[in-house]
Structure formats: structure tokens, C-alpha cells
Scaffold this motif. Structure first.
Motif, PDB file in Angstrom:
ATOM      1  N   GLY A   1       0.832  -1.178   0.106  1.00 31.29           N
ATOM      2  CA  GLY A   1       0.032  -0.099  -0.092  1.00 31.29           C
ATOM      3  C   GLY A   1       0.891   1.189  -0.041  1.00 31.29           C
ATOM      4  O   GLY A   1       0.662   2.505  -0.797  1.00 31.29           O
ATOM      5  N   ILE A   2       1.974   1.181   0.975  1.00 24.77           N
ATOM      6  CA  ILE A   2       2.935   2.274   0.821  1.00 24.77           C
ATOM      7  C   ILE A   2       3.189   2.632  -0.436  1.00 24.77           C
ATOM      8  O   ILE A   2       3.649   3.657  -1.086  1.00 24.77           O
ATOM      9  CB  ILE A   2       3.844   2.090   2.038  1.00 24.77           C
ATOM     10  CG1 ILE A   2       3.418   2.376   3.318  1.00 24.77           C
ATOM     11  CG2 ILE A   2       5.033   3.330   1.712  1.00 24.77           C
ATOM     12  CD1 ILE A   2       4.198   1.888   4.463  1.00 24.77           C
ATOM     13  N   TRP A   3       3.975   1.377  -0.986  1.00 25.36           N
ATOM     14  CA  TRP A   3       4.741   1.572  -2.471  1.00 25.36           C
ATOM     15  C   TRP A   3       3.592   1.949  -3.509  1.00 25.36           C
ATOM     16  O   TRP A   3       4.158   2.831  -4.437  1.00 25.36           O
ATOM     17  CB  TRP A   3       5.140   0.219  -2.804  1.00 25.36           C
ATOM     18  CG  TRP A   3       5.865   0.289  -4.331  1.00 25.36           C
ATOM     19  CD1 TRP A   3       6.956   0.741  -4.792  1.00 25.36           C
ATOM     20  CD2 TRP A   3       5.084  -0.364  -5.390  1.00 25.36           C
ATOM     21  NE1 TRP A   3       7.281   0.500  -5.864  1.00 25.36           N
ATOM     22  CE2 TRP A   3       6.083  -0.117  -6.515  1.00 25.36           C
ATOM     23  CE3 TRP A   3       3.726  -0.963  -5.506  1.00 25.36           C
ATOM     24  CZ2 TRP A   3       5.704  -0.449  -7.857  1.00 25.36           C
ATOM     25  CZ3 TRP A   3       3.471  -1.168  -6.880  1.00 25.36           C
ATOM     26  CH2 TRP A   3       4.389  -0.875  -8.293  1.00 25.36           C
ATOM     27  N   ALA A   4       2.417   1.423  -3.602  1.00 26.16           N
ATOM     28  CA  ALA A   4       1.572   1.921  -4.413  1.00 26.16           C
ATOM     29  C   ALA A   4       1.038   3.562  -4.228  1.00 26.16           C
ATOM     30  O   ALA A   4       0.843   4.111  -5.435  1.00 26.16           O
ATOM     31  CB  ALA A   4       0.116   1.256  -4.557  1.00 26.16           C
ATOM     32  N   THR A   5       0.907   4.008  -2.979  1.00 28.04           N
ATOM     33  CA  THR A   5       0.621   5.212  -2.805  1.00 28.04           C
ATOM     34  C   THR A   5       2.054   6.303  -3.362  1.00 28.04           C
ATOM     35  O   THR A   5       1.829   7.125  -4.100  1.00 28.04           O
ATOM     36  CB  THR A   5       0.531   5.683  -1.322  1.00 28.04           C
ATOM     37  OG1 THR A   5      -0.515   4.913  -0.827  1.00 28.04           O
ATOM     38  CG2 THR A   5       0.199   7.090  -1.046  1.00 28.04           C
ATOM     39  N   MET A   6       3.190   5.644  -3.131  1.00 27.79           N
ATOM     40  CA  MET A   6       4.098   6.551  -3.754  1.00 27.79           C
ATOM     41  C   MET A   6       4.199   6.549  -4.836  1.00 27.79           C
ATOM     42  O   MET A   6       4.662   7.602  -5.757  1.00 27.79           O
ATOM     43  CB  MET A   6       5.392   5.952  -3.095  1.00 27.79           C
ATOM     44  CG  MET A   6       5.601   6.146  -1.473  1.00 27.79           C
ATOM     45  SD  MET A   6       7.233   5.192  -0.963  1.00 27.79           S
ATOM     46  CE  MET A   6       8.414   5.063  -2.029  1.00 27.79           C
ATOM     47  N   VAL A   7       4.109   5.513  -5.856  1.00 27.88           N
ATOM     48  CA  VAL A   7       4.148   5.519  -7.198  1.00 27.88           C
ATOM     49  C   VAL A   7       3.020   6.234  -7.765  1.00 27.88           C
ATOM     50  O   VAL A   7       3.081   7.004  -8.937  1.00 27.88           O
ATOM     51  CB  VAL A   7       4.021   3.849  -7.821  1.00 27.88           C
ATOM     52  CG1 VAL A   7       3.865   3.830  -9.291  1.00 27.88           C
ATOM     53  CG2 VAL A   7       5.408   3.034  -7.347  1.00 27.88           C
ATOM     54  N   TRP A   8       1.788   6.180  -7.164  1.00 29.10           N
ATOM     55  CA  TRP A   8       0.817   6.882  -7.572  1.00 29.10           C
ATOM     56  C   TRP A   8       0.910   8.466  -7.566  1.00 29.10           C
ATOM     57  O   TRP A   8       0.701   9.210  -8.568  1.00 29.10           O
ATOM     58  CB  TRP A   8      -0.707   6.807  -6.932  1.00 29.10           C
ATOM     59  CG  TRP A   8      -1.705   7.202  -7.366  1.00 29.10           C
ATOM     60  CD1 TRP A   8      -2.181   8.566  -7.135  1.00 29.10           C
ATOM     61  CD2 TRP A   8      -2.853   6.467  -7.942  1.00 29.10           C
ATOM     62  NE1 TRP A   8      -3.537   8.869  -7.388  1.00 29.10           N
ATOM     63  CE2 TRP A   8      -3.770   7.676  -8.094  1.00 29.10           C
ATOM     64  CE3 TRP A   8      -2.991   5.423  -8.558  1.00 29.10           C
ATOM     65  CZ2 TRP A   8      -5.080   7.519  -8.826  1.00 29.10           C
ATOM     66  CZ3 TRP A   8      -4.177   5.252  -9.255  1.00 29.10           C
ATOM     67  CH2 TRP A   8      -5.233   6.319  -9.249  1.00 29.10           C
ATOM     68  N   ASN A   9       1.697   8.967  -6.574  1.00 27.91           N
ATOM     69  CA  ASN A   9       1.882  10.300  -6.373  1.00 27.91           C
ATOM     70  C   ASN A   9       3.068  10.691  -7.237  1.00 27.91           C
ATOM     71  O   ASN A   9       3.030  11.793  -7.617  1.00 27.91           O
ATOM     72  CB  ASN A   9       2.410  10.799  -4.819  1.00 27.91           C
ATOM     73  CG  ASN A   9       1.058  10.636  -3.976  1.00 27.91           C
ATOM     74  OD1 ASN A   9      -0.200  10.874  -4.418  1.00 27.91           O
ATOM     75  ND2 ASN A   9       1.121  10.374  -2.772  1.00 27.91           N
TER      76      ASN A   9
END
Length: 88
Positions: free
Chosen positions: A23-31
Motif C-alpha cells: 500500500g505504501i509503495w502503491a501510494t508513492m508510485v501513484w503520487n
């Protein structure tokens, strides 16, 4: 109620940690990719990929369902004994 052993707790903790890290990785990539524009061909590729992934997934589930119902799975493992349903 079922008691969890130490190994089961360790597996659950590891899986929860993986879920949080994902979830943290997906949020970082999304941003990080927020200002990227996808053109018409990207949307077509996304739509076709989604459609064919769902088509293959549903097709394989249907094959598994019909294989289970037709009895072909029973012939693959002749040493397994068939469980009889409990009588009331």
C-alpha cells in the motif's frame, strides 16, 4: 474458538506487513506519476488488457467448475476416498 499457533501468527504478521508495504509503495508510485498524461492508445491498451484478463479469468473458472461437476477430477486421484455427506 480456534487457537492460532506461533507459526500461524508469524505468517499472518508477515502477510499483513507485505500488505502495508504494498500500500505504501502503491501510494508513492501513484503520487510520483500524477502529472503523466495517457493518450488514446494508452487507454485502448488499458481497456483491452482489462477485458482479456477478465475473459481469461472467467473462462478458466468456468472450465474448473465444469471439470469439477463432470467427474474428471475424480479420475485424476484414484487413491482419494470419496467422503459421504453426513446423515441427519
Amino acid at each position: 474458538m480456534l487457537r492460532l499457533g506461533l507459526g500461524q501468527i508469524a505468517i499472518i504478521a508477515a502477510l499483513v506487513a507485505l500488505l502495508i508495504l504494498t500500500g505504501i509503495w502503491a501510494t508513492m508510485v501513484w503520487n510520483a506519476s500524477g502529472d503523466v498524461v495517457m493518450d488514446k492508445h494508452g487507454w485502448i491498451a488499458l481497456g483491452l488488457g482489462t477485458f482479456f484478463s477478465l475473459l481469461i479469468g472467467c473462462g478458466l473458472m468456468a472450465l474448473m467448475f465444469f471439470s469439477s461437476r463432470s467427474g474428471h477430477d475424480n479420475a485424476a486421484d484414484p487413491s482419494r476416498k470419496r467422503r459421504e455427506p453426513p446423515t441427519e
